[in-house]
Design an enzyme around this catalytic site. Sequence first.
Site, PDB file in Angstrom:
ATOM      1  N   ASP A   1       0.803  -1.221   0.000  1.00 42.63           N
ATOM      2  CA  ASP A   1       0.000   0.000   0.000  1.00 42.63           C
ATOM      3  C   ASP A   1       0.832   1.265   0.000  1.00 42.63           C
ATOM      4  O   ASP A   1       0.316   2.358  -0.223  1.00 42.63           O
ATOM      5  CB  ASP A   1      -0.860   0.028   1.279  1.00 42.63           C
TER       6      ASP A   1
HETATM    7  C1  BGC Z   1       0.341   1.270   6.203  1.00 42.13           C
HETATM    8  C2  BGC Z   1      -0.001   0.033   5.419  1.00 42.13           C
HETATM    9  C3  BGC Z   1      -1.470  -0.094   5.253  1.00 42.13           C
HETATM   10  C4  BGC Z   1      -2.082   1.208   4.740  1.00 42.13           C
HETATM   11  C5  BGC Z   1      -3.575   1.132   4.697  1.00 42.13           C
HETATM   12  C6  BGC Z   1      -0.332   2.470   5.618  1.00 42.13           C
HETATM   13  O1  BGC Z   1      -0.069   3.590   6.417  1.00 42.13           O
HETATM   14  O2  BGC Z   1       1.732   1.437   6.250  1.00 42.13           O
HETATM   15  O3  BGC Z   1       0.542  -1.113   6.056  1.00 42.13           O
HETATM   16  O4  BGC Z   1      -1.760  -1.128   4.375  1.00 42.13           O
HETATM   17  O5  BGC Z   1      -1.711   2.285   5.543  1.00 42.13           O
HETATM   18  O6  BGC Z   1      -4.160   2.212   4.089  1.00 42.13           O
HETATM   19  C1  NOJ Z   2      -1.614  -3.814   5.479  1.00 44.90           C
HETATM   20  C2  NOJ Z   2      -2.810  -3.835   4.593  1.00 44.90           C
HETATM   21  O1  NOJ Z   2      -3.935  -4.285   5.322  1.00 44.90           O
HETATM   22  C3  NOJ Z   2      -2.584  -4.729   3.402  1.00 44.90           C
HETATM   23  O2  NOJ Z   2      -3.692  -4.646   2.551  1.00 44.90           O
HETATM   24  C4  NOJ Z   2      -1.319  -4.376   2.702  1.00 44.90           C
HETATM   25  O3  NOJ Z   2      -1.123  -5.315   1.674  1.00 44.90           O
HETATM   26  C5  NOJ Z   2      -0.141  -4.376   3.639  1.00 44.90           C
HETATM   27  N1  NOJ Z   2      -0.402  -3.524   4.752  1.00 44.90           N
HETATM   28  C6  NOJ Z   2       1.148  -3.940   2.963  1.00 44.90           C
HETATM   29  O4  NOJ Z   2       1.143  -2.585   2.665  1.00 44.90           O
END
Ligand code: BGC
Ligand code: NOJ
Length: 812
Positions: free
Chosen positions: A485
């Site tokens: 993400d």
């Molecule tokens: C986090 C990710 C997460 C995302 C969700 C980010 O700030 O680092 O792990 O998947 O937010 O929107």
């Molecule tokens: C947490 C999110 O829930 C997931 O959708 C994502 O793939 C991972 N973070 C990695 O960014």
Amino acid sequence: MKYGYFDDNALEYVITTPKTPLPWINYLGNKEFFSLISNTCGGYTFYKDAKLLRLTRYRYNNVPYDNNGKYFFIKDGDTVWNPGWQPVKTTLDSYECRHGLGYSTWVSTKNDIEAKVLTFVPMDDNCEVSKVTLTNKKSSDANITLFSYVEWCLWNADDDMKNFQRNLSTGEVEVTDGGSVIYHKTEYRERRNHYAIYGVNTKVDGFDTSRDDFLGAYNGPDSPDAVAAGKCTNSMASGWSPIAAHQINVSLKPGESKTFVFTLGYIENPEDDKWEAPSVVNKKPAVAMLAKYNNEAAVDAALAELKKYWSELLSIYHVSSGNEKVDRMVNIWNQYQCMVTFNMSRSASYYESGIGRGMGFRDSCQDLLGFVHLIPDRARQRIIDIASTQFQDGSAYHQYQPLTKKGNSDIGSGFNDDPLWLIAGTSAYIRETGDLSILDEMVPFDNDMSVAKTLMGHLKCSFDFTATHKGPHGLPLIGRADWNDCLNLNCFSEHPGESFQTFGPSEGPVAESVFIAGMFVKYGEEYAELAELKGDTAEAERARAEIKKVYDAATTAGWDGEWFVRAYDANSNKVGSKECEEGQIYIEPQGFCVLAGIGVKEGLAEKALKSVEERLDTKYGIMILQPAYTKYHLELGEVSSYPPGYKENAGIFCHNNPWVSIAETVLGHGNRAFDIYKKTCPAYVEEISDIHCTEPYVYSQMVAGRDAKFHGQGKNSWLTGTAAWTFVNISQYILGVYPTHKGLSINPCVPEDFGDFTLTRKFRGATYNISVKQNGAQKGISKLTVNGKEVEGNIIPYEEGVKEYTVEAILG
Ligand code: BGC
Ligand code: NOJ
């Protein structure tokens, strides 16, 4: 250092001190009514949706961190204490908390009074039941007072913590049975048809429903005025902050015990039957619920039913390997966490506030992978729900709200990995069940039935989305981000507060993802297999031709010499390449491309995994990238916003460690695959709980990487795709029992000193008793016998009507 121990026979983790490094929590509830509960009795309760139907109030970001819960106070002379230690924090003479599967218990003593608390959500009722047993262990009579306490949330948890100009005037309650039953009915007079109750099965000596009267306007729950005074005030809340508290005076002879049952419930009434008199709520269903749990025997029976439910679920996949850590994770905790992630997605944990994220499209599809064998029918419904939020072009809302099941725009759409995860989940469901009928279900797009297509039609949209959204190198376009993400290659955010996930053009026509290429090869093939099963060989052929193009792009433009490139940015510069100054190698394409089979025959896969071992490995797990970004890279987005070693910037993101472990099994490297498994495995990490900090019975999303100050420290426990992927890894690849369309395949890949093991697997109505003789080999079956007959290959042929299969596999 440890703060407890596993009791495998009881299927429990036993916490022996309340002062764990972080709150160590459990989840109660299996279907629609849920509670989070910590080892000090903190936590909260909701019905279906942690944002929209929150029963009790919790304050995230509190000091101390875990404060507000469903508390019991015991006043014994001048001493006030809680069985879970918080909130008063009186030093206890003894304390033990056991987290079991869907229930938690406490046994604590202070000054020769023992309190036992059992809390759980029964299988088929929307309530949480707490059984509190007080025992006098003194040689003289004891006269003590028991208080209960819950603080109501005004339903919408988001609004509840923001909109005080309204909320401080809306709270309403009713009280019956002299205070034994407290009804929280805020907003019931208008658009709600539900209320909450907190009742106890005894006559009480007092009650409170107004927080300020119970606590005192200047106190927190650590020093309630009413408890200090030994007397509730019988307050009737009107606005402000409604609560429910009971006061029960308890006299105990030496050795005597008394038990009380508290029920915290959610009640819905039909629209036309909301009232029993003007302004008086219809209490019939509440009275019935309370009657059901008004005695100890009923509570014990309901707990027994819950335990039976779990032992049946856990009998579907059960291994005896002689390695107690593997057995306890596979047979108990990993599967339990898979259920919790299935239920919660990423909505409510101690790190997901329940108001931010609902059900994630990609998250829930992946959660299915570790859950589908447990309750395939629920997985089936979930697939339909998820597919219903897809758009007609195959893309999807990134998340949806569990109550409404409608996509929400909070994070928008345009995450270009999302569509392919739908194929992953559906294929897993069909391989588990053989139920092809799901593909013929008519499923709406964006919840609009007038534009419905079959589920197979949806999968085609998913497949075609990737096939038709490719960039200059023939690799899939990344959009807002892929699985990572934080790799926001079309974002270019320069101002604080802008969401990395929604800022900038999502339709970037240039930035490409090698990770999505890996997904396309893996799940594209699974799509082609489904097309074949539906008799559409032309579609399967078309799909395979598209896959070939992406495979070729991944092994050419996607290859960096020693490992797979991660992506191409919006200027077509490589990301995750030796050419980069920072972030030269990323874990995701190495794990996923190899597990998809990309580069195996060309020898690239071996090289890629070697590079992972050399460049990304640590003793606590494999980091997501190296070298960590030390500067903010406008062209990369959130990934470079984190300090080095945390989260997506070189943290050990547990979710993709199993991808690499699976990739190692594809190459037959059992030693290395298991080594990777062990590094993040909670049962192994338990020994360093003081470093790891989070619960030693479940996975955390991230462990701080080598560049971080607190290398090895876990964060964000419970709601992570790690649960499902690790279960897939250990159960299907390492232990090697993989469901295919044609039947179970047996193909273990274990370390050479693993030893023989046996396994029971229930699959499509039959039981498979499997024994594996290892012969020191890491992979490769030399002989497979099924019900006494030798079989060619790895797949146990499915025979109509046969309910028991005795399977012997010899490796080497
Ligand atoms: C986090 C990710 C997460 C995302 C969700 C980010 O700030 O680092 O792990 O998947 O937010 O929107
Ligand atoms: C947490 C999110 O829930 C997931 O959708 C994502 O793939 C991972 N973070 C990695 O960014």
